[in-house]
Design a protein around this motif. Structure first.
Motif, mmCIF file in Angstrom:
data_model
loop_
_atom_site.group_PDB
_atom_site.id
_atom_site.type_symbol
_atom_site.label_atom_id
_atom_site.label_comp_id
_atom_site.label_asym_id
_atom_site.label_seq_id
_atom_site.Cartn_x
_atom_site.Cartn_y
_atom_site.Cartn_z
ATOM 1 N N ASP A 162 56.654 38.743 51.066
ATOM 2 C CA ASP A 162 56.406 39.610 49.911
ATOM 3 C C ASP A 162 55.026 39.354 49.319
ATOM 4 O O ASP A 162 54.308 40.289 48.955
ATOM 5 N N VAL A 163 54.645 38.096 49.220
ATOM 6 C CA VAL A 163 53.323 37.744 48.692
ATOM 7 C C VAL A 163 52.236 38.263 49.615
ATOM 8 O O VAL A 163 51.228 38.828 49.167
ATOM 9 N N ILE A 164 52.424 38.101 50.924
ATOM 10 C CA ILE A 164 51.444 38.601 51.891
ATOM 11 C C ILE A 164 51.325 40.118 51.781
ATOM 12 O O ILE A 164 50.216 40.664 51.802
ATOM 13 N N LEU A 165 52.443 40.811 51.630
ATOM 14 C CA LEU A 165 52.420 42.261 51.490
ATOM 15 C C LEU A 165 51.651 42.685 50.241
ATOM 16 O O LEU A 165 50.832 43.605 50.303
ATOM 17 N N ILE A 166 51.887 42.033 49.137
ATOM 18 C CA ILE A 166 51.185 42.370 47.898
ATOM 19 C C ILE A 166 49.679 42.148 48.061
ATOM 20 O O ILE A 166 48.872 42.991 47.660
ATOM 21 N N ILE A 167 49.295 41.037 48.666
ATOM 22 C CA ILE A 167 47.874 40.755 48.884
ATOM 23 C C ILE A 167 47.253 41.823 49.770
ATOM 24 O O ILE A 167 46.162 42.340 49.477
ATOM 25 N N LEU A 168 47.928 42.183 50.860
ATOM 26 C CA LEU A 168 47.398 43.212 51.759
ATOM 27 C C LEU A 168 47.295 44.569 51.065
ATOM 28 O O LEU A 168 46.320 45.298 51.265
ATOM 29 N N LEU A 169 48.280 44.921 50.253
ATOM 30 C CA LEU A 169 48.225 46.205 49.551
ATOM 31 C C LEU A 169 47.128 46.230 48.493
ATOM 32 O O LEU A 169 46.475 47.256 48.302
ATOM 33 N N VAL A 170 46.903 45.121 47.814
ATOM 34 C CA VAL A 170 45.811 45.059 46.840
ATOM 35 C C VAL A 170 44.471 45.214 47.568
ATOM 36 O O VAL A 170 43.591 45.958 47.118
ATOM 37 N N MET A 171 44.332 44.523 48.685
ATOM 38 C CA MET A 171 43.105 44.675 49.482
ATOM 39 C C MET A 171 42.981 46.105 49.999
ATOM 40 O O MET A 171 41.888 46.678 49.994
ATOM 41 N N TRP A 172 44.101 46.697 50.435
ATOM 42 C CA TRP A 172 44.098 48.062 50.967
ATOM 43 C C TRP A 172 43.642 49.063 49.914
ATOM 44 O O TRP A 172 42.991 50.043 50.228
ATOM 45 N N TRP A 173 43.977 48.801 48.664
ATOM 46 C CA TRP A 173 43.591 49.727 47.605
ATOM 47 C C TRP A 173 42.168 49.463 47.109
ATOM 48 O O TRP A 173 41.372 50.393 47.010
ATOM 49 N N PHE A 174 41.825 48.222 46.798
ATOM 50 C CA PHE A 174 40.580 47.950 46.094
ATOM 51 C C PHE A 174 39.349 47.868 46.990
ATOM 52 O O PHE A 174 38.257 48.232 46.547
ATOM 53 N N ILE A 175 39.468 47.413 48.213
ATOM 54 C CA ILE A 175 38.279 47.324 49.070
ATOM 55 C C ILE A 175 37.740 48.713 49.423
ATOM 56 O O ILE A 175 36.557 48.988 49.209
ATOM 57 N N PRO A 176 38.564 49.654 49.943
ATOM 58 C CA PRO A 176 38.024 50.997 50.197
ATOM 59 C C PRO A 176 37.597 51.722 48.925
ATOM 60 O O PRO A 176 36.635 52.488 48.936
ATOM 61 N N THR A 177 38.297 51.481 47.823
ATOM 62 C CA THR A 177 37.914 52.119 46.562
ATOM 63 C C THR A 177 36.550 51.634 46.107
ATOM 64 O O THR A 177 35.697 52.428 45.696
ATOM 65 N N GLY A 178 36.310 50.341 46.195
ATOM 66 C CA GLY A 178 34.999 49.793 45.847
ATOM 67 C C GLY A 178 33.906 50.309 46.763
ATOM 68 O O GLY A 178 32.788 50.618 46.320
ATOM 69 N N LEU A 179 34.218 50.422 48.048
ATOM 70 C CA LEU A 179 33.246 50.960 49.002
ATOM 71 C C LEU A 179 32.922 52.413 48.673
ATOM 72 O O LEU A 179 31.749 52.822 48.705
ATOM 73 N N ALA A 180 33.940 53.193 48.326
ATOM 74 C CA ALA A 180 33.716 54.598 47.968
ATOM 75 C C ALA A 180 32.825 54.710 46.741
ATOM 76 O O ALA A 180 31.933 55.570 46.681
ATOM 77 N N ARG A 181 33.047 53.843 45.766
ATOM 78 C CA ARG A 181 32.221 53.906 44.541
ATOM 79 C C ARG A 181 30.779 53.516 44.839
ATOM 80 O O ARG A 181 29.863 54.096 44.282
ATOM 81 N N LYS A 182 30.579 52.562 45.734
ATOM 82 C CA LYS A 182 29.210 52.189 46.109
ATOM 83 C C LYS A 182 28.518 53.324 46.843
ATOM 84 O O LYS A 182 27.353 53.620 46.580
ATOM 85 N N ILE A 183 29.231 53.958 47.760
ATOM 86 C CA ILE A 183 28.642 55.067 48.530
ATOM 87 C C ILE A 183 28.283 56.223 47.606
ATOM 88 O O ILE A 183 27.212 56.834 47.732
ATOM 89 N N ASP A 184 29.156 56.527 46.648
ATOM 90 C CA ASP A 184 28.917 57.651 45.744
ATOM 91 C C ASP A 184 27.992 57.297 44.576
ATOM 92 O O ASP A 184 27.646 58.169 43.793
ATOM 93 N N GLY A 185 27.649 56.042 44.444
ATOM 94 C CA GLY A 185 26.761 55.659 43.353
ATOM 95 C C GLY A 185 27.448 55.573 42.017
ATOM 96 O O GLY A 185 26.825 55.673 40.970
ATOM 97 N N TRP A 186 28.756 55.381 42.001
ATOM 98 C CA TRP A 186 29.500 55.241 40.762
ATOM 99 C C TRP A 186 29.645 53.806 40.502
ATOM 100 O O TRP A 186 30.168 53.120 39.952
#
Length: 103
Positions: free
Chosen positions: A79-103
Motif C-alpha cells: 500500500d505504501v509503495i502504491l501511494i508513493i508510485l501514484l504520487v510520483m505518477w501525478w506530480f512528476i508529469p504535472t511538474g514537467l508540463a508546467r515547465k514546458i508551458d512556462g507556468w
C-alpha cells in the motif's frame, strides 16, 4: 506476463478518463494567476505541456497497476509503495508540463 494482453485496454480506459478530466479541468486556477492567460494550444485542447503530461500518465498508470499485483503479498508495504508510485505518477508529469508551458 499474461497481464500484458490487458495493457491496451487499460491504456484506452486511462486515456478516456484522463481526457474527460482534462476537458473539465485543463489547468487549476490556483496554479497561476491570471487564469485568463493559459498557455497556447498545441494539439486540439492540449497545450504542449499538457499533451506530454497526458501521454506519460496514460502509458504509465497501467504499468503501476500491473506492478502492484505481484506485490500484494507484502500487505501494508504494498500500500505504501502504491501511494508513493501514484504520487510520483501525478506530480512528476504535472511538474514537467508546467515547465514546458512556462507556468
Amino acid at each position: 506476463m499474461k497481464y500484458i494482453q490487458f495493457y491496451p485496454e487499460c491504456v484506452i480506459i486511462t486515456a478516456v478518463v484522463l481526457y474527460i478530466k482534462h476537458l473539465l479541468y485543463p489547468y487549476d486556477f490556483r496554479e497561476k494567476f491570471p487564469y485568463d492567460d493559459p498557455p497556447p494550444k498545441f494539439f486540439g485542447s492540449f497545450s504542449l505541456g499538457e499533451l506530454v503530461q497526458y501521454i506519460i500518465q496514460v502509458l504509465t498508470l497501467p504499468i503501476i497497476g500491473f506492478a502492484m499485483i505481484p506485490l500484494q503479498f507484502l500487505g501494508k508495504v504494498a500500500d505504501v509503495i502504491l501511494i508513493i508510485l501514484l504520487v510520483m505518477w501525478w506530480f512528476i508529469p504535472t511538474g514537467l508540463a508546467r515547465k514546458i508551458d512556462g507556468w
